[in-house]
Design a protein around this motif. Structure first.
Motif, mmCIF file in Angstrom:
data_model
loop_
_atom_site.group_PDB
_atom_site.id
_atom_site.type_symbol
_atom_site.label_atom_id
_atom_site.label_comp_id
_atom_site.label_asym_id
_atom_site.label_seq_id
_atom_site.Cartn_x
_atom_site.Cartn_y
_atom_site.Cartn_z
ATOM 1 N N LEU A 150 -6.844 117.877 41.923
ATOM 2 C CA LEU A 150 -7.778 117.662 42.926
ATOM 3 C C LEU A 150 -8.765 118.742 42.913
ATOM 4 O O LEU A 150 -9.966 118.371 42.552
ATOM 5 C CB LEU A 150 -7.300 117.207 44.529
ATOM 6 C CG LEU A 150 -8.492 117.202 45.404
ATOM 7 C CD1 LEU A 150 -9.347 116.145 45.221
ATOM 8 C CD2 LEU A 150 -7.699 117.477 46.670
ATOM 9 N N VAL A 151 -8.533 120.046 43.090
ATOM 10 C CA VAL A 151 -9.072 120.942 42.854
ATOM 11 C C VAL A 151 -9.739 121.364 41.373
ATOM 12 O O VAL A 151 -11.017 121.710 41.395
ATOM 13 C CB VAL A 151 -8.286 122.271 43.169
ATOM 14 C CG1 VAL A 151 -9.067 123.870 43.068
ATOM 15 C CG2 VAL A 151 -7.881 122.109 44.702
ATOM 16 N N ARG A 169 -19.595 123.994 46.214
ATOM 17 C CA ARG A 169 -18.593 123.766 47.422
ATOM 18 C C ARG A 169 -17.757 124.892 47.458
ATOM 19 O O ARG A 169 -17.197 125.007 48.794
ATOM 20 C CB ARG A 169 -17.824 122.309 47.042
ATOM 21 C CG ARG A 169 -18.754 121.079 47.119
ATOM 22 C CD ARG A 169 -18.037 119.970 46.632
ATOM 23 N NE ARG A 169 -17.922 120.030 45.018
ATOM 24 C CZ ARG A 169 -17.447 118.940 44.478
ATOM 25 N NH1 ARG A 169 -17.104 117.728 44.915
ATOM 26 N NH2 ARG A 169 -17.415 119.110 43.229
ATOM 27 N N PHE A 170 -17.398 125.451 46.518
ATOM 28 C CA PHE A 170 -16.433 126.494 46.642
ATOM 29 C C PHE A 170 -16.782 127.919 46.112
ATOM 30 O O PHE A 170 -17.510 128.031 45.261
ATOM 31 C CB PHE A 170 -15.176 126.000 45.801
ATOM 32 C CG PHE A 170 -14.608 124.605 46.145
ATOM 33 C CD1 PHE A 170 -14.409 124.313 47.700
ATOM 34 C CD2 PHE A 170 -14.639 123.525 45.004
ATOM 35 C CE1 PHE A 170 -14.090 122.777 47.747
ATOM 36 C CE2 PHE A 170 -14.395 122.355 45.324
ATOM 37 C CZ PHE A 170 -13.999 121.998 46.800
ATOM 38 N N LYS A 179 -10.326 125.177 51.854
ATOM 39 C CA LYS A 179 -11.592 124.099 52.133
ATOM 40 C C LYS A 179 -10.729 122.921 52.451
ATOM 41 O O LYS A 179 -11.228 122.130 53.365
ATOM 42 C CB LYS A 179 -12.665 124.376 51.576
ATOM 43 C CG LYS A 179 -13.796 123.487 52.113
ATOM 44 C CD LYS A 179 -15.068 123.846 51.247
ATOM 45 C CE LYS A 179 -16.369 123.031 52.028
ATOM 46 N NZ LYS A 179 -17.497 123.112 51.025
ATOM 47 N N ILE A 180 -10.178 122.343 51.443
ATOM 48 C CA ILE A 180 -9.876 121.183 51.528
ATOM 49 C C ILE A 180 -8.735 120.933 52.485
ATOM 50 O O ILE A 180 -8.638 119.869 53.069
ATOM 51 C CB ILE A 180 -9.265 120.552 49.917
ATOM 52 C CG1 ILE A 180 -10.339 120.475 48.912
ATOM 53 C CG2 ILE A 180 -8.600 119.224 49.932
ATOM 54 C CD1 ILE A 180 -9.824 120.253 47.547
ATOM 55 N N LEU A 181 -7.865 121.986 52.681
ATOM 56 C CA LEU A 181 -7.009 121.855 53.640
ATOM 57 C C LEU A 181 -7.430 121.573 55.022
ATOM 58 O O LEU A 181 -6.679 120.886 56.036
ATOM 59 C CB LEU A 181 -5.764 122.992 53.414
ATOM 60 C CG LEU A 181 -4.722 123.040 54.346
ATOM 61 C CD1 LEU A 181 -3.741 121.654 53.932
ATOM 62 C CD2 LEU A 181 -3.897 124.202 54.299
ATOM 63 N N SER A 182 -8.515 122.405 55.319
ATOM 64 C CA SER A 182 -8.889 122.751 56.617
ATOM 65 C C SER A 182 -9.704 121.510 56.984
ATOM 66 O O SER A 182 -9.651 121.082 58.042
ATOM 67 C CB SER A 182 -9.896 123.821 56.586
ATOM 68 O OG SER A 182 -11.080 123.679 55.879
ATOM 69 N N LYS A 263 -16.672 114.575 57.693
ATOM 70 C CA LYS A 263 -16.209 115.990 58.146
ATOM 71 C C LYS A 263 -14.375 115.457 58.264
ATOM 72 O O LYS A 263 -13.919 116.430 58.611
ATOM 73 C CB LYS A 263 -16.619 116.058 59.269
ATOM 74 C CG LYS A 263 -18.143 116.684 59.376
ATOM 75 C CD LYS A 263 -18.970 117.135 60.566
ATOM 76 C CE LYS A 263 -20.482 117.544 60.477
ATOM 77 N NZ LYS A 263 -20.771 117.965 61.665
ATOM 78 N N GLN A 264 -13.912 114.353 58.193
ATOM 79 C CA GLN A 264 -12.812 113.872 58.486
ATOM 80 C C GLN A 264 -11.972 113.899 57.178
ATOM 81 O O GLN A 264 -10.886 113.490 57.136
ATOM 82 C CB GLN A 264 -12.744 112.539 59.166
ATOM 83 C CG GLN A 264 -12.963 112.677 60.612
ATOM 84 C CD GLN A 264 -14.291 112.888 60.904
ATOM 85 O OE1 GLN A 264 -15.321 112.218 60.519
ATOM 86 N NE2 GLN A 264 -14.775 113.690 62.008
#
Length: 315
Positions: A150-151, A169-170, A179-182, A263-264
């Protein structure tokens, strides 16, 4: 019959811990192959995103403004517009991914072949066992490696986002994971896992089974021996079959992983892999499912060939 403890300590590490050694060897081989072939993987991903019809629903002008490019023009465009080293953008999570995926796949496949299924009386491994073992091994390895995949896909598209004037984005690999985890939680790290394991099952069914079958046929029915030429021809055939079977699922996987999210952590373009498939075929035609086929095939051939040759040299 087990060896005495003193004699066992004198054995090489590869014989004392065969499965751990095979995992480490697979990881090293995958890393070497990944570094050598990553520009093809980056080019493949960029081609898979080209002309994405679903972007029109968000009012994204990139689909209309970006010209269609083939493999060579895409690679040259990356060098000219972003720089030569950008051909390896996203290589760090790709290496993480291949260490987990290739090591887990090979160990699982070997375990299934030697312990679960076993060979026939003439020491030949039947085709149907190769098919089942290859698919199961691919599914296990790919599911474990999904977060790194995914990353990798998202970082491969960062250069194009910059050219389009979109914010990056990163800041790096670890920031991407954080960021993906949060934003999406643990579940967010497994976005796109369904088409990902479908691709892995199809690719491994074509790759491992065709490789074993072609090599066995060449050794038994031609003057060729079990050497580099045999491995090269086997990789050529297995890469072609794997690409034909796996490219449609790979396109769907890449698009789902790269789509913008709320955001979800929910996707804004596709509700599911089936929805992505339908939109791609309706908006771009059936052959859109084979975008990036050529670099995918070339990468599988060169990666598979270097992977198995590296394993041969180290054993």
């Amino acid at each position: 019959m087990s060896l005495p403890e003193d004699e066992e300590r004198l054995l090489p590490l590869a014989q004392r811990w065969p499965r751990a050694s095979k995992f480490l060897l697979s990881g090293w081989a995958a890393t070497v192959a990944e570094l050598a072939t990553f520009p093809l993987d980056l080019t493949k991903t960029r081609l898979q995103m080209q002309g994405e019809a679903a972007l029109a629903r968000l009012g994204d002008s990139a689909r209309e403004s970006a010209p269609y490019r083939g493999m060579v023009r895409t690679a040259l465009g990356i060098v000219q517009e972003e720089g030569f080293l950008k051909l390896w953008q996203g290589v760090t999570p790709a290496i993480y991914r291949h260490i987990v995926y290739s090591g887990g796949r090979m160990v699982t496949y070997e375990h299934l072949r030697e312990v679960v299924f076993g060979k026939s009386e003439d020491k030949h491994y039947p085709l149907w066992k190769s098919v089942i073992g290859g698919m199961m091994a691919g599914v296990v390895g790919q599911f474990l490696a999904n977060p790194t995949d995914l990353v990798k896909v998202q970082m491969q598209m960062e250069g194009k986002r910059k050219l389009e004037g979109k914010p990056l984005r990163f800041r790096g690999v670890h920031h991407a994971f954080a960021k993906i985890l949060s934003e999406g939680g643990i579940r967010g790290l497994w976005a796109g896992w369904v088409p990902n394991i479908q691709r892995a099952a199809l690719v491994n069914m074509g790759d491992l089974t065709t490789y074993d079958t072609v090599k066995h046929y060449l050794v038994l029915n031609t003057p060729l021996e079990d050497n580099i030429m045999t491995h090269g021809l086997s990789s050529l055939c297995s890469g072609l079959v794997a690409s034909i079977l796996g490219t449609p699922a790979d396109v769907i996987k890449s698009r789902i992983m790269n789509q913008p999210r709320d955001k979800q952590g929910r996707g804004l373009l596709y509700k599911s892999s089936t929805d992505c498939l339908i939109q791609a075929v309706q908006g771009e035609g059936f052959m859109s499912l084979y975008k990036g086929f050529l670099p995918s095939w070339l990468r599988m051939v060169t990666s598979g060939f270097s992977f198995f040759c590296f394993c041969l040299l180290c054993t």
